[in-house]
Design an enzyme around this catalytic site. Sequence first.
Site, mmCIF file in Angstrom:
data_model
loop_
_atom_site.group_PDB
_atom_site.id
_atom_site.type_symbol
_atom_site.label_atom_id
_atom_site.label_comp_id
_atom_site.label_asym_id
_atom_site.label_seq_id
_atom_site.Cartn_x
_atom_site.Cartn_y
_atom_site.Cartn_z
ATOM 1 N N GLY A 55 0.843 -1.189 0.000
ATOM 2 C CA GLY A 55 0.000 0.000 0.000
ATOM 3 C C GLY A 55 0.875 1.234 0.000
ATOM 4 N N CYS A 82 5.348 -6.033 1.350
ATOM 5 C CA CYS A 82 5.717 -4.613 1.319
ATOM 6 C C CYS A 82 5.098 -3.862 2.513
ATOM 7 C CB CYS A 82 5.345 -4.010 -0.033
ATOM 8 S SG CYS A 82 6.266 -2.505 -0.346
ATOM 9 N N TYR A 83 4.079 -3.044 2.306
ATOM 10 C CA TYR A 83 3.473 -2.362 3.459
ATOM 11 C C TYR A 83 2.985 -3.397 4.478
ATOM 12 C CZ TYR A 83 0.394 0.399 6.380
ATOM 13 O OH TYR A 83 -0.205 0.973 7.475
ATOM 14 N N HIS A 169 7.505 -7.522 -4.265
ATOM 15 C CA HIS A 169 6.153 -7.869 -4.712
ATOM 16 C C HIS A 169 6.162 -9.198 -5.469
ATOM 17 C CE1 HIS A 169 3.929 -4.234 -3.615
ATOM 18 N NE2 HIS A 169 5.099 -3.641 -3.770
ATOM 19 N N GLU A 171 3.746 -10.876 -6.434
ATOM 20 C CA GLU A 171 2.577 -11.015 -7.305
ATOM 21 C C GLU A 171 2.791 -10.478 -8.714
ATOM 22 O OE1 GLU A 171 3.037 -9.019 -4.785
ATOM 23 O OE2 GLU A 171 1.876 -7.167 -4.875
ATOM 24 N N ASP A 227 -18.844 -9.085 -20.891
ATOM 25 C CA ASP A 227 -19.132 -8.964 -19.460
ATOM 26 C C ASP A 227 -20.629 -9.041 -19.147
ATOM 27 O OD1 ASP A 227 -16.462 -8.484 -19.590
ATOM 28 O OD2 ASP A 227 -16.611 -6.338 -19.230
ATOM 29 N N LYS A 371 -10.434 -9.693 -17.071
ATOM 30 C CA LYS A 371 -11.081 -9.924 -18.365
ATOM 31 C C LYS A 371 -10.881 -11.361 -18.872
ATOM 32 C CE LYS A 371 -13.322 -7.906 -21.736
ATOM 33 N NZ LYS A 371 -14.460 -7.018 -21.528
#
Length: 515
Positions: A55, A82-83, A169, A171, A227, A371
């Site tokens: 964050g 991280c944060y 990170h 991810e 969608d 998506k």
Amino acid sequence: MGNVEILVLDFGSQFTQLIARRLREFGIYAEIVPYFEKFEAIQIRRPKGIILSGGPASIYEKDAYKPDVRIFELGIPILGICYGMQYLMDYFGGKVERANAHEYGKANLEIKTQSILFEGCKNGAVVWMSHGDRVVKLAEGFSGIAESKNSIYACVSHEKLRIYAVQFHPEVAHSQEGGKYLFNFASKICGASTDWNMKNFAQNEIIKLREKIANGKVLCAVSGGVDSSVVATLLYRAIGDRLIPVFVDHGLLRSGERESVEMMFAKNLGVPLISIDASELFLGRLSGISDPETKRKIIGETFIEVFEKEAKKYNINGEIKYLAQGTLYPDVIESVSVKGPSKTIKSHHNVGGLPEWMKFELIEPLRELFKDEVRSLGRELGMPEVMLMRHPFPGPGLAIRIMGEVNKADLKLLRQADKVFLEELHKSGFYHKVWQAFCVLLNVKSVGVMGDNRTYDNTICIRVVEAVDGMSATFAHLPHELLESISNRIINEVVGINRVVYDITSKPPGTIEWE
Ligand code: XMP
């Protein structure tokens, strides 16, 4: 709310959604909730592990984001990113300070102590750093298990408490072994099951929707795009004809579009679509209007009007209680911070401006998905590939691809050119390599010569862009031979067009659409 394998507490990083996404790639079901989620709501979902995201804030600031500390009483493993790491260190009594040198970009992770977190991962792998604060003193019971050149505490753990924290990170795609670290944490440390897939997502979602919508009707605007079609199909499977799926043909669709949408719903999906031809109304109101924003406004307002009129027919005793929308995760982070503390980028509403009586409770079954995940869900539900892989198409349709006033003759011209163009693009295989491709009718006439005759006809502009999310884009470098055959075919086959030009503007400074 059902059980979830891993719960991600969102502290506002732009990467948070990627954490859940990476885990789903390994068949582990993860969901994201804001860092301030009520403890009872966390507890009831019985996660097997919790991940605290990154964050933008600093833990030593007065109003630093902090979760309910009772998460530590659950006795389940926790991973801070991280944060999230800085919060953990601060909470357990370590020290976090602003670093002299910020660390952004690639670093190599040197493993100092083997841990389950690193099982099957190579040493020295590239990880992605993005932080201004860093841990300078470890909390008691924690030890540093991996470091990078600028961070001696790139990864720390408290093996007994099963609490782990990383400064980088894992991810993001740039972190080479990042997915594996997350997998090891979720599967090997937390014991999360890895049997999640789109098929059971679809099944669970249908059950959840059925429970949530125990009574009342659900209104859903269907555009023919992926969608809204997926949302309508999921809902139809859940609640049958208590769903009111409304498709408004505003007369600004591409060639054969309405027919193919109706066919898909009737044949492939078995959903009784309510299809309304309002083209005369829209075109009448657009007559004589050439200002782009006025065109958009008229289309938006007329859409609401038609949609409202239709909804009224099905709301006899106030039975409509919900409005379903195909909001995706990227829409959620772009929008006014609905779920978490991410910075607001722009407000986004699929069906904005509805009158007061239609402000129903929102149902957004796709809000955790990306998506491509929505596409695989659509595949599970039986949507045909051509519909799933379609390029985005703007709500105001061809009206913003005809410069100036919109009329039937110009719409016909644009539809014909666009059809030929898309055929060529499909044939060459480029359709699936680009984000969006379409024709724009410039309403600029120029002199030409065809056979022995002088012509004075209209110009078509071809727009083909590459993009990841449409927020920025570059024009596609199509082969000259392809451009040549597109130009030849359009000029030969569409009477009224004698010139084709190619748009070589990126976004920014241009936008993708011309109006
Ligand atoms: P721009 O032109 O802003 O477009 O660069 C970015 C993306 O958004 C689509 N777009 C719209 N989609 N309603 C929509 O649903 C709209 O009013 C609208 N305007 C633009 C555009 O096609 C591109 O994918």
